[in-house]
Scaffold this active site. Structure first.
Site, short mmCIF file in Angstrom:
data_model
loop_
_atom_site.label_atom_id
_atom_site.label_comp_id
_atom_site.label_asym_id
_atom_site.label_seq_id
_atom_site.Cartn_x
_atom_site.Cartn_y
_atom_site.Cartn_z
N LEU A 16 -51.08 25.05 94.94
CA LEU A 16 -52.40 25.37 95.48
C LEU A 16 -52.33 26.48 96.53
CD1 LEU A 16 -53.87 21.77 95.93
CD2 LEU A 16 -54.34 23.41 94.09
N LYS A 66 -35.38 26.66 97.69
CA LYS A 66 -35.38 26.58 99.15
C LYS A 66 -33.99 26.74 99.76
CE LYS A 66 -39.54 23.68 99.60
NZ LYS A 66 -40.31 24.23 100.71
N GLY A 131 -33.54 16.84 97.68
CA GLY A 131 -33.63 18.27 97.33
C GLY A 131 -33.88 19.14 98.54
N VAL A 133 -36.45 20.19 100.17
CA VAL A 133 -37.43 19.86 101.20
C VAL A 133 -37.02 18.64 102.02
CG1 VAL A 133 -38.90 18.28 99.87
CG2 VAL A 133 -39.93 19.76 101.62
N ARG A 154 -31.95 9.98 93.21
CA ARG A 154 -31.49 9.58 91.87
C ARG A 154 -29.99 9.80 91.70
NH1 ARG A 154 -35.87 12.83 88.44
NH2 ARG A 154 -35.73 14.13 90.30
#
Length: 215
Positions: A16, A66, A131, A133, A154
């Site tokens: 977005l 990132k 991950g 973030v 996971r």
């Protein structure tokens, strides 16, 4: 002259960011445009080149880049240095591409500001995912005085890398967290589940606290 900005990632079509940024550009009559830039890893150097030649004035970074983008920057600063995670690229006065992280402050300002410092130490938080973030999420929780932080991913081994960066966090195996959700005041989903036709993210909300903060 129009300034061009964008967000890089893969997948990124769900973002977005263009809607939000272009709204403010229009509201304040800024000659700028923000768009989605879906690229593969091989194109990361080209993004840096476009920032240096000023055809891009700034770039946001989302998964899975990132951490990968850091190798292509000239320097990372502030929370990007503390987390090893970059979500913003810009050109400084010396034409160096700088990697910055606004995820930490963004999470604090948007969600965690309601938790007073004298209450945070009593809160239990669960972070799902290890991950790019997740390091930002953990740092934001720590800065908000939340000391009891658990992490489940996971791939268990990947979560151990974050344990090295943040020794105080508790590591859970992925299959364990489902039975422990009722122990947490805050649960933050930092996984990519649900994106790009991946398996949906399922959480059993009937087993959580009534006043759970879920992000």
């Amino acid at each position: 002259m129009t300034k061009y900005f964008g967000i890089i990632g893969n997948p990124v079509k769900h973002s977005l960011s263009p809607l939000l940024h272009n709204y403010w550009f229009q509201k304040y009559n800024l000659d700028a445009d923000y768009s989605i830039i879906e690229i593969d890893k091989m194109n990361l150097p080209n993004i840096i080149k476009r920032i240096k030649d000023k055809s891009l004035s700034g770039v946001n970074v989302t998964l899975p880049y990132k951490q990968k983008i850091i190798n292509y920057t000239d320097k990372i600063i502030n929370d990007a240095e503390a987390t090893g995670s970059v979500n913003t690229l810009l050109l400084d006065a010396n034409t160096k591409v700088i990697g910055e992280n606004t995820d930490v402050f963004g999470l604090q300002a948007a969600y965690l500001k309601e938790i007073l410092n004298n209450e945070g130490s009593d809160k239990n938080a669960l972070v799902l995912g290890a991950g790019g973030v997740s390091s930002s999420i953990i740092l934001a929780l720590i800065k908000s005085n939340i000391k009891n932080i658990s992490l489940a991913n996971r791939t268990y081994e990947k979560s151990l890398f974050l344990k090295k960066k943040f020794p105080s966090i508790n590591i859970l195996k992925w299959e364990e967290y489902i039975n422990k959700t009722k122990n947490y005041d805050i649960i933050i989903n930092g996984t990519s589940l649900g994106l790009n036709n991946e398996k949906n993210f399922d959480i059993f909300f009937k087993d959580v606290k009534e006043n759970l903060v879920y992000i």
